[in-house]
Design a protein around this motif. Structure first.
Motif, PDB file in Angstrom:
ATOM      1  N   UNK A 656       0.833  -1.196   0.000  1.00 50.93           N
ATOM      2  CA  UNK A 656       0.000   0.000   0.000  1.00 50.93           C
ATOM      3  C   UNK A 656       0.873   1.253   0.000  1.00 50.93           C
ATOM      4  N   UNK A 657       0.361   2.285  -0.623  1.00 51.30           N
ATOM      5  CA  UNK A 657       1.111   3.539  -0.656  1.00 51.30           C
ATOM      6  C   UNK A 657       1.025   4.271   0.676  1.00 51.30           C
ATOM      7  N   UNK A 658      -0.083   4.112   1.402  1.00 52.86           N
ATOM      8  CA  UNK A 658      -0.223   4.824   2.659  1.00 52.86           C
ATOM      9  C   UNK A 658       0.454   4.062   3.800  1.00 52.86           C
ATOM     10  N   UNK A 659       0.970   4.796   4.749  1.00 53.83           N
ATOM     11  CA  UNK A 659       1.589   4.200   5.932  1.00 53.83           C
ATOM     12  C   UNK A 659       0.533   3.944   6.995  1.00 53.83           C
ATOM     13  N   UNK A 660       0.950   3.246   8.061  1.00 53.18           N
ATOM     14  CA  UNK A 660       0.062   3.016   9.202  1.00 53.18           C
ATOM     15  C   UNK A 660      -0.413   4.344   9.769  1.00 53.18           C
ATOM     16  N   UNK A 661       0.511   5.288   9.904  1.00 53.96           N
ATOM     17  CA  UNK A 661       0.161   6.599  10.473  1.00 53.96           C
ATOM     18  C   UNK A 661      -0.767   7.372   9.539  1.00 53.96           C
ATOM     19  N   UNK A 662      -0.466   7.320   8.217  1.00 53.33           N
ATOM     20  CA  UNK A 662      -1.315   8.040   7.263  1.00 53.33           C
ATOM     21  C   UNK A 662      -2.723   7.457   7.241  1.00 53.33           C
ATOM     22  N   UNK A 663      -2.818   6.127   7.330  1.00 59.01           N
ATOM     23  CA  UNK A 663      -4.147   5.504   7.368  1.00 59.01           C
ATOM     24  C   UNK A 663      -4.913   5.960   8.604  1.00 59.01           C
ATOM     25  N   UNK A 664      -4.210   6.076   9.733  1.00 58.62           N
ATOM     26  CA  UNK A 664      -4.867   6.568  10.943  1.00 58.62           C
ATOM     27  C   UNK A 664      -5.381   7.983  10.772  1.00 58.62           C
ATOM     28  N   UNK A 665      -4.592   8.825  10.103  1.00 54.98           N
ATOM     29  CA  UNK A 665      -5.030  10.206   9.851  1.00 54.98           C
ATOM     30  C   UNK A 665      -6.270  10.224   8.960  1.00 54.98           C
ATOM     31  N   UNK A 666      -6.299   9.343   7.948  1.00 51.85           N
ATOM     32  CA  UNK A 666      -7.458   9.284   7.061  1.00 51.85           C
ATOM     33  C   UNK A 666      -8.701   8.800   7.807  1.00 51.85           C
ATOM     34  N   UNK A 667      -8.531   7.814   8.660  1.00 54.90           N
ATOM     35  CA  UNK A 667      -9.667   7.339   9.455  1.00 54.90           C
ATOM     36  C   UNK A 667     -10.163   8.406  10.402  1.00 54.90           C
ATOM     37  N   UNK A 668      -9.256   9.184  10.957  1.00 57.34           N
ATOM     38  CA  UNK A 668      -9.664  10.264  11.851  1.00 57.34           C
ATOM     39  C   UNK A 668     -10.445  11.322  11.090  1.00 57.34           C
ATOM     40  N   UNK A 669     -10.030  11.600   9.838  1.00 58.93           N
ATOM     41  CA  UNK A 669     -10.770  12.562   9.024  1.00 58.93           C
ATOM     42  C   UNK A 669     -12.186  12.070   8.759  1.00 58.93           C
ATOM     43  N   UNK A 670     -12.330  10.757   8.496  1.00 58.78           N
ATOM     44  CA  UNK A 670     -13.666  10.190   8.288  1.00 58.78           C
ATOM     45  C   UNK A 670     -14.483  10.287   9.566  1.00 58.78           C
ATOM     46  N   UNK A 671     -13.862   9.949  10.700  1.00 54.85           N
ATOM     47  CA  UNK A 671     -14.575  10.013  11.979  1.00 54.85           C
ATOM     48  C   UNK A 671     -15.017  11.435  12.278  1.00 54.85           C
ATOM     49  N   UNK A 672     -14.131  12.413  12.044  1.00 62.94           N
ATOM     50  CA  UNK A 672     -14.459  13.807  12.338  1.00 62.94           C
ATOM     51  C   UNK A 672     -15.619  14.289  11.482  1.00 62.94           C
ATOM     52  N   UNK A 673     -15.615  13.894  10.213  1.00 58.85           N
ATOM     53  CA  UNK A 673     -16.715  14.311   9.340  1.00 58.85           C
ATOM     54  C   UNK A 673     -18.040  13.718   9.809  1.00 58.85           C
TER      55      UNK A 673
END
Length: 884
Positions: A656-673
């Motif tokens: 995958x192109x995204x890292x563990x940390x980047x995936x966490x940031x993306x999930x947080x963005x989804x949660x925040x929305x």
């Protein structure tokens, strides 16, 4: 000719059930012919989704293939869901006593005392028809075929047998009489028997073979060479025919997704605004309008789906039939050879059309082409919001990042290709909804300046016309988008222009092209840049009268003063293009949570060894050791709390192109929305459409990601995968089924493409990881062993395969998994090494042998497959990560 055949029995059942006049049936298909005929012929005519077509289909493999069929079907039947059993005469006689159970009170439903509503269709072909298809049938009585294989049943009367049980009985020997009997039985309810007296077994073989011959003939027609393509580009004349009397010609070229009619309002106005010496014409560009279909025919769609099409839309530029230069040549050729036009005094091109005009100018700039008289240094160019190429020193003012632009165009083109494939499988209304959504997103970009708010009527009309165009030829239009992507086209076509004869026009609200126009004007590369006030990129749609005035003044060599549109915002409500009218949302997303996990993969006494060779390319080498697996478990719930789905997000380095940390940031963005969104803005869960796998799931995930500020999905595949897992689980719970049954219950009726060979499941294999071996005395219970390769040079890899094979029996086959470790040269060397050591014949396939095939910084699946096909001449290949 009126005799009843076995395929007709299945077709008749389909037709009666599709009428929808009865409760939805459960269908039970017996061995051996009924289940086979059901697969081939049991398809509903038209749309049977709302009718009585089978809600479920059951089969049972008895101890001898046909034992216990009637009793099993009886058990499947209940009073709330009547059933139809289709079985043969031999099968029926093997379980004849089970009919007695249908006459007894203890067989009645405890709910209402009604006896099981089971309609039994006995297909009487006088014995075991399946065996007549075998080669042994040709030997007849020489091998006792009729006695030992045919097992005739002519001495038994099913009518008397059913009379003995007191069951209603009818017989039928034609398609119409069978349909009448079957319709009567299911309307009456309760148990009943229909004997379908079909043609003899030998005739049955002939019928099936004739159907097969006709099907093969149809497939041969579809898969044969496509008809020669007509290169004529349709032309529309707004005024005049070109004559050798000093008259002049103005050519109007439309933009992407458009056609020659885009210029109608401008063309009519120009008829008034310029002198009579001018002939005014517009033309359909290749891949657009009424020009010949290229990839958009059903035949081409079949070729493309089966990988048989020599015309590749994602080919390198010099080979592409959809490149900018190819389109320019096609326009010039059609004008001269088809329409008798040998000189153009002015060309006005909008967006893509402007870029084609520049390419035509560049084509004739050196006067090396025989058609050098068509476009000359004196030809006026009026470019409306057209990309001129790479202007000198352009590092700002809205210049595109080429890698991102190519990736974006490639992604959009692939989505259109995917929707074209999906259009064969989904209802037309839903397909139009998808296209509406695609087009509305395209026209919501900043360059359009909020057109839907400023002019809703024109916006609405444009959306409708674009959807019609995409429905007819989206493959062609997608191919043009990619083939003409600026990064794949010449950056220097602007150099061929005569500055004195070139005018650039942009809308004031189109910041990107207005910046390009100002820059080009400062470089003295054009005579003038005209910026139309209160207009965006849609100049032909928004301000046709102003555009006509500008073109007229250019060709008349008049001064162009400031152009103002004065276009007011209409008072009516803005058109909103979405799927609300297409689909009924069942619920909304109400809760989203995620939690990280970390699992140790180390083993051994010293906890020193992890898992080796995980990932792609360099990451798959033996010295790459993964000791810990990290990821997230996500949970998604419906607003009403009725359904909760779980998914896993586990980004893997090298895959995958995204890292563990980047995936966490993306999930947080989804949660925040999802946490902050108003209820009306929460994404809807269209459960039935999601479970139909018709594209609704992808659109739902896209909506979540876009609204969360994450954009497209190209760099977040692990996050998308986790969301899809959770969303499809939620949809299944909303529908009230376990996931497998929910997928079956909601599948769409589809047109099926014939495959050149049948699909089959691969048997499970054993695995030898990188750096591991198998002991000589090891007991292998697998039919094949997969060995990881690609972690050393090809000689060491081939030696490892040879040594592995020496320790195995000759019956065990090998599968090699390279995890994209090799370039083409190394791959071929590996294959040659195995061939020279006489081991290649034991290799079933090599899995993912080649490195990622990248075009313009973007990995393309089509390029991966094309390269694999070119390099895998002597061995089969398999895909794994490429399909993730």
């Amino acid at each position: 000719e009126d005799a009843l055949t076995e395929p007709q029995v299945m077709l008749a059942i389909s037709e009666v059930l599709a009428e929808g006049n009865s409760t939805r049936q459960t269908l039970f298909l017996s061995n051996s012919m009924p289940v086979r005929d059901g697969e081939f012929f049991l398809y509903p005519p038209g749309s049977a989704a709302a009718g009585g077509f089978p809600g479920s289909v059951h089969v049972n493999r008895g101890a001898s293939g046909i034992d216990g069929i009637v009793s099993t079907a009886t058990g499947v039947t209940d009073s709330s869901r009547p059933a139809t059993l289709v079985c043969g005469d031999v099968t029926t006689m093997h379980d004849l006593n089970s009919f007695y159970g249908l006459t007894q009170d203890d067989a009645a439903s405890p709910a209402n005392g009604a006896r099981p509503p089971l309609t039994t269709v006995i297909v009487n072909n006088g014995g075991g028809a399946i065996f007549s298809f075998l080669p042994i049938a040709r030997h007849g009585q020489d091998v006792g075929f009729e006695t030992l294989w045919g097992t005739p049943t002519s001495n038994f009367s099913f009518e008397r047998g059913m009379s003995a049980f007191g069951l209603p009985y009818e017989s039928a020997s034609s398609s119409e009489s069978f349909k009448a009997a079957y319709r009567s039985s299911i309307e009456r309810g309760g148990p009943s028997v229909i004997e379908a007296k079909v043609v003899e077994r030998s005739d049955n073989v002939d019928v099936h073979q004739e159907i097969t011959r006709k099907a093969v003939s149809l497939i041969d027609t579809i898969l044969g060479p496509p008809a020669p393509r007509d290169g004529v580009l349709p032309l529309k004349r707004y005024r005049g025919e070109q004559k050798n009397d000093g008259s002049k010609t103005l050519l109007l070229l439309h933009g992407w997704m458009g056609d020659k009619s885009e210029w109608d309002e401008v063309g009519e106005s120009l008829g008034v605004d310029i002198s009579d010496e001018w002939n005014i014409i517009s033309l359909d560009l290749p891949g657009h309008g009424e020009s010949s279909l290229i990839l958009a025919t059903d035949q081409q769609a079949a070729h493309s789906a089966l990988g048989l099409d020599a015309m590749q839309p994602f080919s390198p530029t010099e080979e592409s039939p959809f490149s900018l230069d190819t389109m320019a040549r096609a326009v010039c050729q059609s004008l001269i050879e088809d329409h008798g036009i040998d000189r153009l005094d002015a060309i006005a091109g909008y967006s893509l059309g402007g870029r084609v005009a520049l390419a035509m100018k560049a084509l004739y700039a050196s006067n090396s082409d025989q058609r050098s008289g068509l476009v000359t240094d004196e030809t006026h160019l009026v470019l409306l919001g057209a990309n001129p190429g790479r202007l000198p020193s352009v590092t700002e003012d809205g210049a595109d990042n080429e890698e991102d632009r190519l990736a974006k165009d490639s992604d959009l083109a692939m989505k259109l290709f995917a929707s074209a494939d999906r259009s064969f499988l989904v209802p037309q209304q839903l397909d139009e909804g998808h296209l509406n959504q695609f087009v509305s997103r395209w026209y919501s970009a900043p360059i359009w300046g909020g057109l839907k708010y400023r002019s809703p009527d024109r916006y609405r009309d444009m959306i409708k016309r674009r959807v019609v165009s995409l429905k007819r030829r989206r493959r062609d239009i997608a191919s043009v988008l990619y083939g003409c992507s600026p990064p794949l086209s010449s950056h220097d076509n602007y150099k061929a222009t005569n500055p004195v004869r070139t005018t650039f026009v942009s809308g004031e609200l189109d910041a990107k092209y207005s910046a390009i126009g100002r820059k080009w004007e400062r470089l003295k590369g054009i005579a003038r840049h005209v910026e139309v006030s209160n207009a965006g990129h849609g100049l032909l749609v928004e301000v046709p009268d102003q555009i006509s005035s500008i073109i007229a003044r250019v060709v008349n060599d008049e001064e162009i003063k400031e152009i103002a549109t004065g276009l007011p915002v209409q008072a009516e409500s803005v058109v909103e293009v979405d799927l609300e009218s297409q689909r009924s949302p069942l619920t909304t997303i109400g809760m989203f949570q995620y939690e990280s996990f970390s699992i140790s993969l180390e083993s051994g006494e010293e906890k020193a060894k992890g898992v080796r060779g995980i990932g792609w390319g360099e990451s798959a080498r033996v010295d790459n050791e993964l000791k810990r697996r990290e990821g997230y478990i996500i949970s998604l719930a419906s607003k009403d709390g009725r359904a909760v789905g779980v998914g896993e997000v586990s980004p893997l380095a090298g895959l995958h192109e995204e890292s563990f940390e980047a995936a966490g940031s993306q999930l947080e963005a989804v949660r925040a929305f999802l946490l902050s969104a108003e209820e009306s803005d929460l994404p809807k869960i269209y459960a039935k459409q999601i479970l139909a796998l018709d594209g609704a799931l992808a659109f739902c995930i896209d909506e979540i990601l876009v609204r969360s500020g994450l954009g497209g999905s190209s760099k977040m595949s692990s996050v998308r995968s986790g969301l899809e897992q959770a969303m499809i689980s939620v949809a299944a719970q909303i529908e009230g089924f376990p996931l497998p049954q929910a997928l079956v219950a909601n599948r769409r009726n589809s047109k099926r493409l014939a495959l050149h060979r049948p699909l089959a499941r691969l048997p499970v294999n054993g695995l030898v990881t990188r750096g591991s071996t198998i002991g000589v005395d090891a007991k292998i219970s697998f039919p094949s062993i997969k060995i990881k390769v690609g972690h050393s040079d090809q000689c060491e890899d081939s030696n490892a395969v040879v040594q592995m094979k020496k320790g195995l029996s000759s019956a065990i086959r090998l599968r090699c998994d390279a995890n994209r470790a090799w370039d083409m040269s190394t791959y071929r060397s590996f294959v040659q090494e195995l061939m020279s050591k006489d081991v290649l014949r034991f290799v079933e396939f090599i899995e993912e042998p080649l490195q990622k095939q990248v075009v313009g910084g973007q990995w393309l699946f089509s390029r991966q497959i094309t390269t694999l096909e070119d390099s895998s001449r002597d061995v089969s290949y398999a895909l794994d990560e490429s399909l993730a």
